[in-house]
Design an enzyme around this catalytic site. Structure first.
Site, mmCIF file in Angstrom:
data_model
loop_
_atom_site.group_PDB
_atom_site.id
_atom_site.type_symbol
_atom_site.label_atom_id
_atom_site.label_comp_id
_atom_site.label_asym_id
_atom_site.label_seq_id
_atom_site.Cartn_x
_atom_site.Cartn_y
_atom_site.Cartn_z
ATOM 1 N N PHE A 27 0.740 -1.461 -0.008
ATOM 2 C CA PHE A 27 0.126 -0.043 0.099
ATOM 3 C C PHE A 27 0.847 1.269 0.021
ATOM 4 O O PHE A 27 0.470 2.062 -0.493
ATOM 5 C CB PHE A 27 -1.017 0.015 1.139
ATOM 6 N N THR A 28 2.036 1.081 0.798
ATOM 7 C CA THR A 28 2.688 2.489 0.698
ATOM 8 C C THR A 28 3.574 2.467 -0.693
ATOM 9 O O THR A 28 3.672 1.485 -1.435
ATOM 10 C CB THR A 28 3.800 2.462 2.015
ATOM 11 N N GLY A 55 -0.486 18.286 -5.849
ATOM 12 C CA GLY A 55 0.172 19.265 -6.652
ATOM 13 C C GLY A 55 0.808 20.319 -5.742
ATOM 14 O O GLY A 55 1.799 20.880 -6.129
ATOM 15 N N SER A 56 0.035 20.489 -4.701
ATOM 16 C CA SER A 56 0.670 21.365 -3.539
ATOM 17 C C SER A 56 1.767 21.022 -3.060
ATOM 18 O O SER A 56 2.908 21.673 -2.909
ATOM 19 C CB SER A 56 -0.310 21.811 -2.341
ATOM 20 N N TRP A 87 -3.583 29.469 -8.193
ATOM 21 C CA TRP A 87 -4.051 28.622 -7.011
ATOM 22 C C TRP A 87 -3.202 29.123 -5.630
ATOM 23 O O TRP A 87 -1.848 29.415 -5.693
ATOM 24 C CB TRP A 87 -3.834 27.217 -7.145
ATOM 25 N N SER A 182 -0.475 18.472 -11.053
ATOM 26 C CA SER A 182 -1.490 17.976 -10.144
ATOM 27 C C SER A 182 -2.178 16.817 -10.897
ATOM 28 O O SER A 182 -2.576 16.951 -11.728
ATOM 29 C CB SER A 182 -2.389 18.852 -9.487
ATOM 30 N N HIS A 187 -8.725 17.228 -12.732
ATOM 31 C CA HIS A 187 -7.486 17.593 -13.590
ATOM 32 C C HIS A 187 -7.293 16.689 -14.720
ATOM 33 O O HIS A 187 -8.153 15.602 -15.077
ATOM 34 C CB HIS A 187 -6.441 17.486 -12.637
ATOM 35 N N HIS A 214 10.694 12.456 4.866
ATOM 36 C CA HIS A 214 11.192 12.490 6.220
ATOM 37 C C HIS A 214 12.653 13.118 6.357
ATOM 38 O O HIS A 214 13.309 13.192 7.251
ATOM 39 C CB HIS A 214 11.437 11.014 6.778
ATOM 40 N N ARG A 248 4.513 11.487 0.760
ATOM 41 C CA ARG A 248 4.788 10.598 -0.160
ATOM 42 C C ARG A 248 3.115 10.202 -0.473
ATOM 43 O O ARG A 248 2.188 10.390 0.065
ATOM 44 C CB ARG A 248 5.186 9.373 0.470
HETATM 45 C C1 LIG Z 1 -2.205 26.261 -10.509
HETATM 46 C C2 LIG Z 1 -2.331 25.278 -9.365
HETATM 47 N N1 LIG Z 1 -1.446 24.909 -8.472
HETATM 48 C C3 LIG Z 1 -1.306 23.945 -7.494
HETATM 49 C C4 LIG Z 1 -2.403 23.256 -7.469
HETATM 50 C C5 LIG Z 1 -2.563 22.302 -6.156
HETATM 51 O O1 LIG Z 1 -2.843 21.046 -6.536
HETATM 52 P P1 LIG Z 1 -3.211 20.208 -5.627
HETATM 53 O O2 LIG Z 1 -4.914 20.190 -5.497
HETATM 54 O O3 LIG Z 1 -3.317 18.625 -6.307
HETATM 55 O O4 LIG Z 1 -2.963 20.255 -4.322
HETATM 56 C C6 LIG Z 1 -3.714 23.789 -8.137
HETATM 57 C C7 LIG Z 1 -4.800 23.116 -7.861
HETATM 58 O O5 LIG Z 1 -5.789 22.834 -8.639
HETATM 59 C C8 LIG Z 1 -3.338 24.696 -9.067
HETATM 60 O O6 LIG Z 1 -4.503 24.916 -9.943
#
Ligand SMILES: Cc1ncc(COP(=O)(O)O)c(C=O)c1O
Length: 390
Positions: A27-28, A55-56, A87, A182, A187, A214, A248
């Site tokens: 799973f990991t 994506g963040s 975003w 992302s 998406h 980590h 991760r």
């Molecule tokens: C330009 C942009 N950067 C970063 C993100 C963050 O992605 P996530 O939602 O996967 O964290 C988004 C989210 O839609 C985004 O539009």
């Protein structure tokens, strides 16, 4: 809902991938993630891919890695040029690492950073640029790349909204030293939650692998430039070299991503067919300011800004969309300077204001695109907007 903002793109292939992964008992993060990273990077012609849980998080480890480079690392107080629309988590890692943001307005037509203002964004402390292609539409990445090279700036491409878009025959998400994507639901491909950073730089690749997990060395190959292995395996197994996180991805995300990636070209082609129809339906109507394509958009969604010259009431338009069961929302996160979070940032605004980002924030919205035939939805949208904007 008659016309929703998004739709699932999963089919039997993704469900089988989930079943296989569960049956494997792994799973990991493991082999499926590693294979997906390789296949995804290869699709974009890049050397390395580091998957993360969003994506963040991809943005976070990309920014963090630049602080731990051996040569010319970023330092707190350095400045970074950013567009006014993106975003929130395009910006948050920059704040968290003590960078000062210099906001540049967007072009109203493309909704991407106005490159005519780049020079004015530059100061002696500028060290980086974050380029964002909004909602599938390539930013002027060729100009930004040249500018970054001329001024010795790190270029990060936040390509989280524009997977598979192209500019001059080159895919977005390949122009930066670091390029993020992302895989969130809605998406271009989805692994539930997920993201990735692509780079051609081996040191950055290794830094991000360590920061992702980590800050340890376990995911780094023997001979990594980041550290010298000692003889004692007991200590080597838990050796921390960087202040990292745990961002991760799950093994399931890797397995699903591999199936989604196979479908990406066909899904992008359908998104583009929908875009062509949208453009045909609305072309030449000066009441609506549409996103002008730069290169080849992979069209995340269809943006509309109500032209202020035509005096249409936004609330009336929004009410009509609601009544017609059409989903709509703010363009990306709107103008970031308008959000409460900005009070925690060290920043300034090039030319003192961002009128185009403000207009998009106040009078703009988007309706969804997805890899299905949306002809009846788009024709209905046209009809509803016509009536609401008489
Ligand atoms: C330009 C942009 N950067 C970063 C993100 C963050 O992605 P996530 O939602 O996967 O964290 C988004 C989210 O839609 C985004 O539009």
């Amino acid at each position: 809902m008659f016309y929703d903002l998004s739709a699932s793109t999963w089919g039997p292939e993704e469900n089988d991938a989930i079943r296989r992964t569960i049956q494997s008992g792994r799973f990991t993060m493991g082999e499926q993630v590693a294979l997906f990273e390789r296949e995804f990077a290869a699709y974009f012609g890049m050397k390395h891919g580091v998957m993360a849980n969003s994506g963040s998080s991809a943005n976070l480890i990309a920014v963090a890695a630049l602080f731990f480079k051996k040569d010319r690392p970023l330092e707190r107080g350095d400045e970074v040029i950013v567009p006014a629309i993106s975003w929130s988590t395009t910006f948050h890692p920059l704040q968290q690492y003590g960078l000062k943001l210099r906001f540049v307005d967007v072009q109203l037509e493309t909704l991407n950073l106005d490159v005519n203002k780049l020079e004015r964004g530059l100061t002696p402390r500028t060290r980086a640029i974050v380029a964002v292609s909004i909602l599938g539409n390539p930013a002027a990445l060729d100009v930004i790349e040249r500018f970054a090279r001329e001024h010795d700036l790190y270029l990060i491409e936040d390509n989280c909204e524009s997977m598979d878009a192209e500019l001059n025959g080159r895919k977005t998400g390949t122009f930066g030293l670091l390029n993020t994507f992302s895989f969130f639901f809605s998406h271009h491909i989805s692994t539930m939650e997920g993201g990735i950073v692509l780079t051609n730089d081996l040191e950055l690749d290794h830094l991000m692998r360590s920061i992702r997990a980590h800050g340890w060395t376990r995911d780094l190959p023997a001979g990594s430039p980041l550290f010298q292995r000692h003889g004692d395996d007991h200590f080597e197994a838990y050796r921390f070299i960087l202040p990292g996180y745990n961002v991760r991805p799950l093994e399931l995300g890797g397995a699903i991503g591999r199936e989604q990636l196979k479908k990406l070209p066909a899904m992008t082609a359908q998104r583009r067919r929908n875009l062509a129809l949208f453009q045909n339906l609305f072309a030449g109507d000066e009441r609506f300011i549409l996103q002008r394509e730069n290169g080849k958009s992979s069209c995340f969604s269809f943006t509309i800004i109500l032209n202020p010259a035509c005096h249409m009431e936004r609330d009336r338009v929004f009410a009509a969309l609601r009544n017609a069961d059409i989903g709509f929302r703010m363009i990306t996160g709107g103008c970031f300077l308008r959000h409460d979070a900005i009070r925690y940032f060290d920043y300034d605004v090039v030319d003192g204001g961002v009128p185009n980002a403000d207009l998009a924030h106040d009078r703009g919205f988007f309706v969804g695109n997805c890899p299905q035939d949306l002809e009846s939805q788009l024709v209905h949208l046209r009809h509803v907007l016509d009536r609401a904007c008489q």
